[in-house]
Design an enzyme around this catalytic site. Structure first.
Site, PDB file in Angstrom:
ATOM      1  N   TYR A  31       0.934  -1.113   0.125  1.00  0.00           N
ATOM      2  CA  TYR A  31       0.028  -0.100  -0.013  1.00  0.00           C
ATOM      3  C   TYR A  31       0.869   1.215  -0.067  1.00  0.00           C
ATOM      4  CZ  TYR A  31       0.832   0.962   4.857  1.00  0.00           C
ATOM      5  OH  TYR A  31       1.490   1.029   6.025  1.00  0.00           O
ATOM      6  N   LYS A 146       6.415  -1.939   1.709  1.00  0.00           N
ATOM      7  CA  LYS A 146       5.475  -1.187   2.500  1.00  0.00           C
ATOM      8  C   LYS A 146       4.320  -2.246   2.356  1.00  0.00           C
ATOM      9  CE  LYS A 146       3.098   3.366   3.210  1.00  0.00           C
ATOM     10  NZ  LYS A 146       3.287   3.479   4.653  1.00  0.00           N
ATOM     11  N   GLU A 184      13.266   2.783  13.535  1.00  0.00           N
ATOM     12  CA  GLU A 184      12.118   3.562  13.097  1.00  0.00           C
ATOM     13  C   GLU A 184      10.830   3.406  13.965  1.00  0.00           C
ATOM     14  OE1 GLU A 184      10.213   2.641   9.460  1.00  0.00           O
ATOM     15  OE2 GLU A 184      10.053   0.409   9.919  1.00  0.00           O
ATOM     16  N   LEU A 208      11.176   1.369   6.785  1.00  0.00           N
ATOM     17  CA  LEU A 208      10.364   1.921   5.588  1.00  0.00           C
ATOM     18  C   LEU A 208      11.262   3.372   5.193  1.00  0.00           C
ATOM     19  CD1 LEU A 208       8.005   1.521   3.956  1.00  0.00           C
ATOM     20  CD2 LEU A 208       6.911   3.347   5.278  1.00  0.00           C
TER      21      LEU A 208
HETATM   22  N1  PLP Z   1       8.119   3.804   8.984  1.00  0.00           N
HETATM   23  C1  PLP Z   1       6.754   3.286   9.167  1.00  0.00           C
HETATM   24  C2  PLP Z   1       6.842   1.997   9.597  1.00  0.00           C
HETATM   25  C3  PLP Z   1       5.364   3.698   8.374  1.00  0.00           C
HETATM   26  O1  PLP Z   1       4.347   2.773   8.634  1.00  0.00           O
HETATM   27  C4  PLP Z   1       5.462   4.974   8.015  1.00  0.00           C
HETATM   28  C5  PLP Z   1       4.320   5.753   7.611  1.00  0.00           C
HETATM   29  O2  PLP Z   1       3.266   5.419   7.449  1.00  0.00           O
HETATM   30  C6  PLP Z   1       6.668   5.800   7.914  1.00  0.00           C
HETATM   31  C7  PLP Z   1       7.967   5.106   8.392  1.00  0.00           C
HETATM   32  C8  PLP Z   1       6.891   7.112   7.385  1.00  0.00           C
HETATM   33  O3  PLP Z   1       6.897   7.098   6.022  1.00  0.00           O
HETATM   34  P1  PLP Z   1       6.171   8.393   5.118  1.00  0.00           P
HETATM   35  O4  PLP Z   1       7.299   9.666   5.580  1.00  0.00           O
HETATM   36  O5  PLP Z   1       6.486   7.917   3.735  1.00  0.00           O
HETATM   37  O6  PLP Z   1       4.748   8.502   5.345  1.00  0.00           O
END
Ligand code: PLP
Length: 290
Positions: A31, A146, A184, A208
């Protein structure tokens, strides 16, 4: 509310997915969440690139070209009155008899898009910051995908909620604390500030690659903010001057308490304020471009 499912825009109430969809049975899909400001998708190319990388990671053929996705996303935006929204985009390996192995021949992917109002973090959170816990990162080794299989993230985030906190900062365990490092958050990327230097964990298979993470590092580079991308140990979290959380919906937020202890002086710091302002300006600039 209008959503998109497999080629058609339709009212949410009329949208159904068969129970044998591999997304439902196995969580076999990926997603994206794309913020939309003033009816324009933010960093769409980058989101679509990450989508491609997630699809490659699960060996699923992209059902659409970049031009087709762009058109779909823009049509979805147009279905909604709110100028600021976020688009949720979800692709699964389709509907097939239940078997772990991929269906042969491949079946059509399930494609689902919806839009929700973009709820900005309340001003109070920006003023005071949020609290977080640290906890063991017990997810798999492909956190760069993702994936819609979010059960580990769901459980980790609930640990934070149970502790009255906004986020769980995830730690991959080593032999001991000196060997354990931050990856993270359960639904965000985490930055640390020490002695005026912004520190970011390196992108790899254990986190991610956040779109907001990239924007923050680009802003740091463009504004002569000293930064380093390197492994961050668990101990460093407790000696940080500031901790920051980033994600598309939350943008950038200060973490002012971790495991019940104050981060720095317990208030949002100068680095947060600077990056928050730069981020808001950057968004405004991007939206002004033709
Ligand atoms: N890490 C995880 C596990 C996430 O689910 C998300 C966002 O949903 C992020 C990092 C941040 O990613 P982004 O800045 O692309 O929203």
């Amino acid at each position: 509310m209008t959503i998109y499912l497999n080629g058609k825009f339709m009212p949410l109430e009329e949208a159904y997915v068969p129970v044998l969809d591999r997304g439902f049975i196995f969580g076999d899909g990926v997603y994206e969440v794309i913020p939309v400001y003033s009816s324009r998708p933010f960093r769409l190319t980058e989101h679509l690139k990450r989508l491609q990388s997630s699809l490659d990671g699960i060996r699923l053929t992209n059902p659409h070209s970049e031009a087709e996705w762009t058109e779909l996303v823009n049509e979805m935006i147009a279905c909604n009155e709110e100028k600021d929204q976020y688009i949720y985009l979800h692709i699964t390996r389709g509907v097939a008899r239940r078997d772990h192995a991929f269906p042969q021949p491949p079946v059509a992917a399930t494609v689902f898009l919806m839009s929700s109002p973009l709820l900005y973090p309340p001003a109070a959170l920006i003023e005071t910051g949020v609290s977080a816990i640290t906890t063991i990162d017990n997810r798999w080794l492909h956190c760069d995908i993702k994936s819609i299989s979010l059960l580990p993230n769901v459980l980790l985030r609930q640990q934070a909620v149970d502790a009255g906190c906004a986020e769980a900062i995830l730690i991959r365990q080593g032999k001991d604390d000196t060997d354990s490092f931050m990856t993270e958050g359960s639904a965000s990327n985490i930055f640390l500030v020490k002695n005026g230097i912004l520190l970011a964990p390196p992108k790899n298979n254990l986190m991610l690659p956040g779109i907001t993470y990239d924007v923050i590092l680009e802003l740091a580079a463009a504004n002569n903010i000293p930064f380093q991308v390197r492994k961050i140990s668990k101990q460093e979290i407790f000696n940080a001057d500031e901790l920051l959380l980033t994600s598309s919906p939350k943008e950038v937020l200060p973490i002012t308490t971790v495991d019940g202890k104050q981060v720095g002086n317990g208030k949002p710091g100068d680095m947060f304020k600077l990056l928050h302002d730069l981020y808001q300006n950057f968004k405004r600039e991007v939206m002004r471009q033709p």
